[in-house]
Design a protein around this motif. Structure first.
Motif, mmCIF file in Angstrom:
data_model
loop_
_atom_site.group_PDB
_atom_site.id
_atom_site.type_symbol
_atom_site.label_atom_id
_atom_site.label_comp_id
_atom_site.label_asym_id
_atom_site.label_seq_id
_atom_site.Cartn_x
_atom_site.Cartn_y
_atom_site.Cartn_z
ATOM 1 N N LEU A 10 0.839 -1.202 0.000
ATOM 2 C CA LEU A 10 0.000 0.000 0.000
ATOM 3 C C LEU A 10 0.877 1.257 0.000
ATOM 4 O O LEU A 10 0.626 2.216 -0.743
ATOM 5 N N GLY A 30 2.528 1.688 -3.246
ATOM 6 C CA GLY A 30 1.521 2.164 -4.194
ATOM 7 C C GLY A 30 1.333 3.666 -4.092
ATOM 8 O O GLY A 30 1.171 4.363 -5.096
ATOM 9 N N SER A 31 1.371 4.160 -2.858
ATOM 10 C CA SER A 31 1.236 5.595 -2.632
ATOM 11 C C SER A 31 2.403 6.347 -3.283
ATOM 12 O O SER A 31 2.222 7.399 -3.911
ATOM 13 N N ASN A 85 2.008 6.484 -7.042
ATOM 14 C CA ASN A 85 1.117 7.574 -7.461
ATOM 15 C C ASN A 85 1.899 8.862 -7.654
ATOM 16 O O ASN A 85 1.672 9.593 -8.624
ATOM 17 N N PRO A 143 -2.481 5.553 2.804
ATOM 18 C CA PRO A 143 -3.030 4.898 1.621
ATOM 19 C C PRO A 143 -4.445 4.347 1.848
ATOM 20 O O PRO A 143 -4.722 3.789 2.906
ATOM 21 N N GLU A 145 -3.010 2.219 -5.087
ATOM 22 C CA GLU A 145 -2.517 1.773 -3.776
ATOM 23 C C GLU A 145 -3.018 0.365 -3.452
ATOM 24 O O GLU A 145 -2.246 -0.525 -3.082
#
Ligand SMILES: [Zn+2]
Length: 261
Positions: free
Chosen positions: A9, A12-13, A16, A49, A75
Motif C-alpha cells: 500500500l 503504491g502511494s 502515485n 493509503p 494503492e
C-alpha cells in the motif's frame, strides 16, 4: 502477508507520486505532496493509503475538490499484488524479482493510462536492473524468468520473442487495419516482460490483446469511444503479465491437454 500488504500500500502511494510527476519532468522528492486543485500541502493524516481516501469521502480537506479514484486504486492494487506474490513465491529471491516486476508494471500502467505514453525514463533503467538480476545466475543464487521450471536463457529468448512479436504487429497492423496499433513503448514493454516470463510471454500478450479487445468493444458499445480513439495498451499488457506469473504454466498445460499433445 499483512505486513507485505501494508508495505505494498505504501509503495503504491509512492507510485502515485511517480506516475503524477515523472511525465511532467518534476522531482519525485520535492515539493511534498499537495492537492493538485488548491495547492495546499497534504497533512500526514490525509496521506494514509486508501484509508484517508475513505475517511475524506474522496474529497480534499481544504477545497473539497474530488480526489481521483485512481490514487486509492493504484494503492490497493499494489498492496493486493504484493500480498499475492508473497503467497505465490514465499520468502525467496524470486519474490524480490516478482515484486520489482509487478511494481514497474503498475507504475508504467498508471502513466500510460494517464498520458498514453510508456516513459523510457522508467522502463530502460528497469530493464538494466533486470539484466543485472540475470548476472546473478552464474553465482547460483537465483535468476530470471520468475516462472518456475524454465531455464535462465529463456529470459533472453523471451526478451527478443516478446519485443519481436509486438514489433511485427506494429509493422503489419497499419497495413491491415490502416491505423497505427502499437507504440514503441509497447514493444519495449513486451521485451521487458519477456525477461521475466520467458516463452510464457506469449500467454501474457494473448491475454493482453484479449482484454484490450473486450474493453475496447465494451467502451464502443457504451458509446464512450469510437474505433479511432486510442486506448493505451500498456495496462492490458501488464495485466496479461501479472496473470501469467500466477497462471501461465497451468494455462499452457491445459492448452496442451486440449490439443491432445
Ligand atoms: Zn484541495
Amino acid at each position: 502477508m499483512i505486513i507485505i500488504f501494508i508495505l505494498g500500500l505504501a509503495i503504491g502511494s509512492f507510485l502515485n507520486v511517480c506516475a503524477y510527476r515523472i511525465p511532467k519532468g518534476e522531482s519525485i522528492a520535492y515539493p511534498p505532496s499537495h492537492c493538485p486543485s488548491c495547492g495546499n500541502p497534504i497533512i500526514p493524516l490525509d496521506n494514509v493509503p486508501v484509508l484517508s481516501y475513505i475517511l475524506l469521502k474522496g474529497r480534499c480537506r481544504n477545497c473539497g475538490e474530488k480526489i481521483s479514484l485512481k490514487y486509492p486504486t493504484v494503492e490497493l492494487l499494489t498492496g493486493l499484488l504484493w500480498a499475492g506474490l508473497y503467497y505465490h513465491f514465499g520468502l525467496s529471491i524470486q519474490l524480490i524479482f516478482g515484486l520489482f516486476f509487478a511494481t514497474v508494471l503498475i507504475v508504467l500502467s498508471a502513466i500510460d493510462y494517464e498520458v498514453k505514453l510508456i516513459p523510457d525514463r522508467i522502463l530502460l533503467p528497469a530493464m538494466l536492473v533486470s539484466i543485472a538480476f540475470l548476472i546473478l545466475y552464474p553465482l547460483k543464487v537465483a535468476s530470471l524468468p520468475v516462472i518456475a521450471g524454465i531455464k535462465p536463457w529463456w529470459a533472453i529468448g523471451g526478451f527478443f520473442a516478446g519485443g519481436g512479436f509486438l514489433y511485427l504487429v506494429a509493422i503489419l497492423a497499419p497495413l491491415i487495419f490502416k491505423k497505427e496499433a502499437m507504440g514503441g513503448g509497447d514493444i519495449k514493454l513486451a521485451a521487458f516482460m519477456g525477461l521475466y516470463l520467458g516463452g510464457y510471454v506469449f500467454i501474457a500478450l494473448f491475454v493482453g490483446f484479449f482484454l484490450g479487445a473486450v474493453v475496447g468493444i465494451v467502451l464502443m458499445a457504451m458509446g464512450k469511444r469510437t474505433a479511432k480513439d486510442m486506448i493505451p495498451f500498456g495496462p492490458f499488457l501488464a495485466a496479461g503479465a501479472v496473470f501469467t506469473i500466477f497462471f501461465g504454466p497451468q494455462i499452457w498445460s491445459g492448452y496442451l491437454k486440449l490439443a491432445g499433445i
